[in-house]
Scaffold this active site. Structure first.
Site, mmCIF file in Angstrom:
data_model
loop_
_atom_site.group_PDB
_atom_site.id
_atom_site.type_symbol
_atom_site.label_atom_id
_atom_site.label_comp_id
_atom_site.label_asym_id
_atom_site.label_seq_id
_atom_site.Cartn_x
_atom_site.Cartn_y
_atom_site.Cartn_z
ATOM 1 N N CYS A 90 14.037 10.930 6.196
ATOM 2 C CA CYS A 90 13.973 10.680 7.640
ATOM 3 C C CYS A 90 15.316 10.907 8.309
ATOM 4 O O CYS A 90 15.385 11.148 9.503
ATOM 5 C CB CYS A 90 13.505 9.256 7.884
ATOM 6 S SG CYS A 90 14.546 8.058 7.027
ATOM 7 N N GLU A 134 10.188 1.590 10.461
ATOM 8 C CA GLU A 134 11.169 2.650 10.231
ATOM 9 C C GLU A 134 10.399 3.960 10.308
ATOM 10 O O GLU A 134 9.588 4.261 9.433
ATOM 11 C CB GLU A 134 11.843 2.451 8.879
ATOM 12 C CG GLU A 134 12.649 1.160 8.885
ATOM 13 C CD GLU A 134 13.451 0.917 7.623
ATOM 14 O OE1 GLU A 134 13.255 1.642 6.647
ATOM 15 O OE2 GLU A 134 14.268 -0.014 7.645
ATOM 16 N N LYS A 180 0.884 -1.172 0.000
ATOM 17 C CA LYS A 180 0.000 0.000 0.000
ATOM 18 C C LYS A 180 0.918 1.217 0.000
ATOM 19 O O LYS A 180 1.440 1.631 1.036
ATOM 20 C CB LYS A 180 -0.868 -0.019 1.275
ATOM 21 C CG LYS A 180 -2.222 0.637 1.143
ATOM 22 C CD LYS A 180 -2.190 2.111 0.856
ATOM 23 C CE LYS A 180 -1.873 2.939 2.086
ATOM 24 N NZ LYS A 180 -1.614 4.361 1.715
ATOM 25 N N GLU A 233 9.585 16.481 14.721
ATOM 26 C CA GLU A 233 10.066 16.344 13.347
ATOM 27 C C GLU A 233 9.266 17.287 12.443
ATOM 28 O O GLU A 233 8.041 17.257 12.437
ATOM 29 C CB GLU A 233 9.854 14.898 12.876
ATOM 30 C CG GLU A 233 10.354 14.660 11.466
ATOM 31 C CD GLU A 233 10.026 13.253 10.956
ATOM 32 O OE1 GLU A 233 8.864 12.825 11.061
ATOM 33 O OE2 GLU A 233 10.945 12.587 10.446
HETATM 34 P P1 NAD Z 1 2.555 8.533 7.258
HETATM 35 O O1 NAD Z 1 2.739 7.774 8.515
HETATM 36 O O2 NAD Z 1 1.589 9.652 7.237
HETATM 37 O O3 NAD Z 1 2.108 7.565 6.083
HETATM 38 C C1 NAD Z 1 2.882 6.451 5.711
HETATM 39 C C2 NAD Z 1 1.977 5.400 5.107
HETATM 40 O O4 NAD Z 1 1.104 4.896 6.114
HETATM 41 C C3 NAD Z 1 1.094 5.897 3.979
HETATM 42 O O5 NAD Z 1 1.021 4.891 2.987
HETATM 43 C C4 NAD Z 1 -0.247 6.087 4.670
HETATM 44 O O6 NAD Z 1 -1.340 5.990 3.797
HETATM 45 C C5 NAD Z 1 -0.239 4.936 5.660
HETATM 46 N N1 NAD Z 1 -1.104 5.105 6.829
HETATM 47 C C6 NAD Z 1 -1.420 6.247 7.467
HETATM 48 N N2 NAD Z 1 -2.235 5.978 8.520
HETATM 49 C C7 NAD Z 1 -2.412 4.641 8.554
HETATM 50 C C8 NAD Z 1 -3.153 3.759 9.382
HETATM 51 N N3 NAD Z 1 -3.856 4.209 10.423
HETATM 52 N N4 NAD Z 1 -3.107 2.440 9.116
HETATM 53 C C9 NAD Z 1 -2.388 1.967 8.084
HETATM 54 N N5 NAD Z 1 -1.691 2.751 7.234
HETATM 55 C C10 NAD Z 1 -1.687 4.083 7.478
HETATM 56 O O7 NAD Z 1 4.009 9.019 6.829
HETATM 57 P P2 NAD Z 1 4.391 9.931 5.579
HETATM 58 O O8 NAD Z 1 3.968 11.327 5.884
HETATM 59 O O9 NAD Z 1 3.947 9.273 4.337
HETATM 60 O O10 NAD Z 1 5.989 9.827 5.607
HETATM 61 C C11 NAD Z 1 6.812 10.697 6.299
HETATM 62 C C12 NAD Z 1 7.282 10.052 7.591
HETATM 63 O O11 NAD Z 1 8.006 8.852 7.291
HETATM 64 C C13 NAD Z 1 8.253 10.910 8.360
HETATM 65 O O12 NAD Z 1 7.929 10.840 9.720
HETATM 66 C C14 NAD Z 1 9.593 10.250 8.111
HETATM 67 O O13 NAD Z 1 10.570 10.486 9.091
HETATM 68 C C15 NAD Z 1 9.202 8.821 8.050
HETATM 69 N N6 NAD Z 1 10.231 8.029 7.353
HETATM 70 C C16 NAD Z 1 11.027 7.190 8.071
HETATM 71 C C17 NAD Z 1 12.037 6.474 7.440
HETATM 72 C C18 NAD Z 1 12.957 5.558 8.185
HETATM 73 O O14 NAD Z 1 13.643 4.779 7.543
HETATM 74 N N7 NAD Z 1 13.016 5.617 9.495
HETATM 75 C C19 NAD Z 1 12.187 6.591 6.063
HETATM 76 C C20 NAD Z 1 11.356 7.458 5.377
HETATM 77 C C21 NAD Z 1 10.367 8.161 6.025
#
Ligand code: NAD
Length: 486
Positions: free
Chosen positions: A288, A254, A178, A390
Site C-alpha cells: 500500500c 488501513e 478472516k 491505485e
Molecule cells: P480487498 O478490499 O479486496 O480485500 C481485503 C479483505 O476484505 C479480504 O479478506 C476480502 O475477502 C475482504 N472483503 C472484501 N469485500 C468485503 C466485504 N464486502 N465485507 C467484508 N469483507 C470483505 O483488498 P485486497 O485486494 O485484498 O488488498 C489490496 C488493498 O489493500 C489495496 O488497496 C492496498 O492499498 C490495501 N492495503 C492497505 C494497507 C494500509 O496499511 N493502508 C496495507 C496493505 C494493503
C-alpha cells in the site's frame, strides 16, 4: 495426489465445512489445495465462541499473563519459521528472501513488540480538589472491547494479520479473523501456533472465505462483533463502514494509496534511484506504501529517468527460490488482468512507455503464472486515471517539477493520503515540506522503515485512525474513567 484442505479454527478446534474453494499458485497456475468456505452459521459459531471466551478463562488473564502468551506465540512462529515462509511464498509467489526477512520476521516482531508495549503501558491519573475540599482522583483503566473482527488483505498476509491480532489479544479481546481468500495458508498455520501456545478456546478464531455474501460480510455485519479492524481496498472499507454503522461499532481502516516519491536535485542521486526502485517495485508493487507517482526536479529529470530505466531492467523476475531474484509474480491472474488493463489505459491516456509494459515470457511453467514486467511511464497529464487510481502493480510514472510549491500541490492533489517519500539533502526543506503533505507518513531519504511504536495510517481514502504502538493499544481497548472522591 491429494491436495491439502485448509480448515477454519473455532473455539480451539479445527473445523471443516463442505463448501470449498481452490487455492491457485500465482507462480505457475498449479492447484495448491482447497480451502473451506464459511457460511453464515459457521461465522455465527465463531463469533459466539469469541463472545463466550470473554467470560471464560481468557477474561481472567492479567496483562502480564497476556504478554507472556504473546511471547509464546512469537516463539511458536519462530520455531516453525520455514513452514511459514514456504506457505507465504506458495500463496503469493514472492521471493523466499522477502518472506524470510520481511513477512515472517515481522510477524514474530509484531507479537514481541506488543508484549513489550503491554508490559510498559500504564494509565492516566489526575488529581483535583472538589468544591467541598476533598482530593479527588480520576484514573483510567483499559478493558477489551469484546469481540474484534479482523479482515485482512493478500499483499502482506501474515505481517498485516499479526499487526492486528497481536495488539487485539494484548488488550484482552477475542478475535475472529478472516484472511484474504487469496492467501489462506499462513493464517491457518497461525491457528496451529495459537493452539500449541495454549491460547484459551474462543480467544482466537479463524474463518475462511470471500468478502461479499461470504465470510467477510457475515462477520462484519454480525451484531455481536464489537469492533472491526480492516486492511484492504478503500471501496471495501466504505462497505464495511456502512456495516459497522449498524450498532455504531468501532472501526480502524488501513486502505489504499496512490503515493508519491519526490526527488529534489540536491539528493544523493544513487540513493534516490535505489530508493525509488525499492518503493515502486518491492513485492511487485503490491504494498500500500509503494510509490506509483514519482516527481523529479527538472535539472536531474532526464538522468533520473535513464537511471531508473536501467535499474528496472536489471531487476530479476523469477521463481521465488531463484538466486538473486528481485520480483515475483502478482497475486493472481485476476489481479494481473487489472494491472494489464491499466497498462493499456496508460497508452490511451498519452503515456510514453519507458520500460516494461508487458507480460514476460519464460518458456516454462511460469508462463501459466501471473507475472508482469516492472513498468515505467512518463508524459501522462496530471488528470490521467493512471495517476489518480491505485494500480497496485510494479509500475510508476515519472514527471518533472520546477518548484516546491508546484510539487506540493501536485502530490496533495489526490483522493488518497497514505505516504510520501522525499529525497533531498536539505533537512530544513525536508522538515518544512513533510508536514504539508496530506498523508499519514512521510519518509525522508528512506522508505518502508518502520519503528512499530510509531503511529501508522492514512488520511482520506487511505484510512481512518492510527495503529502502531500505543495507538493500537488505544484502538483495541475500551477505556473507562473512574473518579474517586475519598
Ligand atoms: P480487498 O478490499 O479486496 O480485500 C481485503 C479483505 O476484505 C479480504 O479478506 C476480502 O475477502 C475482504 N472483503 C472484501 N469485500 C468485503 C466485504 N464486502 N465485507 C467484508 N469483507 C470483505 O483488498 P485486497 O485486494 O485484498 O488488498 C489490496 C488493498 O489493500 C489495496 O488497496 C492496498 O492499498 C490495501 N492495503 C492497505 C494497507 C494500509 O496499511 N493502508 C496495507 C496493505 C494493503
Amino acid at each position: 495426489m491429494s491436495t491439502p484442505l485448509l480448515r477454519h479454527f473455532i473455539d480451539g478446534e479445527f473445523v471443516a465445512s463442505t463448501k470449498t474453494f481452490a487455492n491457485i499458485s500465482p507462480v505457475d497456475g498449479r492447484l495448491l489445495g482447497q480451502v473451506c468456505e464459511a457460511d453464515r452459521p459457521l461465522v455465527e459459531r465463531a463469533v459466539a465462541a469469541a463472545k463466550a471466551a470473554q467470560s471464560g478463562p481468557w477474561a481472567h488473564y492479567s496483562p502480564s499473563q497476556r504478554a507472556d502468551l504473546l511471547l509464546d506465540i512469537a516463539n511458536g512462529i519462530q520455531r516453525r519459521f520455514e513452514a511459514f515462509v514456504a506457505a507465504e511464498v506458495a500463496d503469493t509467489g514472492r521471493p523466499v528472501q522477502q518472506a524470510r526477512t520481511l513477512d515472517v520476521a515481522r510477524a514474530v516482531q509484531n507479537f514481541r513488540t506488543f508484549a513489550e508495549l503491554l508490559r510498559q503501558s500504564g494509565s492516566e491519573l489526575f488529581e483535583m480538589r472538589s468544591a467541598d475540599g476533598n482530593d479527588v482522583f480520576s484514573y483510567s483503566v483499559r478493558k477489551p472491547h469484546g469481540v474484534v473482527a479482523i479482515i485482512s488483505p493478500w499483499n502482506l498476509p501474515l505481517l498485516l494479520l499479526t499487526w492486528k491480532v497481536a495488539p487485539a489479544l494484548a488488550c484482552g479481546n477475542s478475535v475472529v479473523i478472516k484472511p484474504s481468500e487469496e492467501t489462506p495458508s499462513t493464517a491457518t498455520l497461525l491457528a496451529e501456533v495459537m493452539q500449541e501456545a495454549g491460547v484459551p478456546a474462543g480467544a482466537f478464531n479463524l474463518v475462511h472465505g470471500f468478502g461479499p455474501n461470504s465470510a467477510g460480510e457475515f462477520l462484519t455485519t454480525h451484531p455481536d462483533v464489537d469492533a472491526i479492524t480492516f486492511t484492504g481496498e478503500s471501496r471495501t472499507g466504505a462497505t464495511i463502514m456502512k456495516a459497522a454503522a449498524e450498532g455504531v461499532r468501532e472501526v480502524s481502516f488501513e486502505l489504499g494509496g496512490k503515493n508519491a516519491a519526490v526527488v529534489f536535485a540536491d539528493c544523493d542521486f544513487d540513493a534516490a534511484v535505489a530508493g525509488v526502485l525499492r518503493s515502486s517495485f518491492t513485492n511487485s508493487g503490491q504494498v500500500c506504501l509503494c510509490s506509483e507517482r514519482v516527481y523529479v526536479e527538472r535539472p536531474i529529470y532526464e538522468r533520473f529517468v535513464a537511471a531508473l530505466k536501467a535499474g528496472a531492467e536489471q531487476l530479476k523476475i523469477g521463481y521465488p527460490d531463484e538466486d538473486g531474484v528481485n520480483m515475483g509474480s502478482l497475486i493472481s491472474h485476476k489481479h494481473r488482468d487489472k494491472v494489464l488493463d491499466y497498462f493499456q489505459l496508460a497508452l490511451e491516456e498519452g503515456a510514453t512507455l519507458v520500460s516494461g509494459g508487458a507480460v514476460p515470457q519464460f518458456g516454462d511453467a511460469r508462463d501459466q503464472g501471473a507475472y508482469v514486467q516492472p513498468t515505467l511511464w512518463t508524459d501522462l497529464p496530471d488528470h490521467a486515471r493512471c495517476l489518480r487510481e491505485e494500480i497496485f502493480g510494479p509500475v510508476c510514472h515519472i514527471a518533472p517539477f520546477d518548484s516546491e510549491e508546484e510539487v506540493l500541490r501536485r502530490v496533495n492533489d489526490s483522493a488518497y493520503g497514505l505516504a510520501t517519500a522525499l529525497w533531498t539533502r536539505d533537512l530544513k526543506r525536508a522538515h518544512q515540506l513533510s508536514r504539508r503533505f496530506r498523508v499519514g507518513m512521510v519518509w525522508v531519504n528512506t522508505w518502508f522503515l518502520r519503528d512499530l511504536r510509531t503511529p501508522f495510517g492514512g488520511t482520506r481514502l487511505s484510512g481512518l485512525g492510527r495503529e502502531g504502538g500505543r495507538h493500537s493499544l488505544d484502538f483495541y481497548s475500551e477505556i473507562t474513567t473512574i473518579c474517586v472522591n475519598p
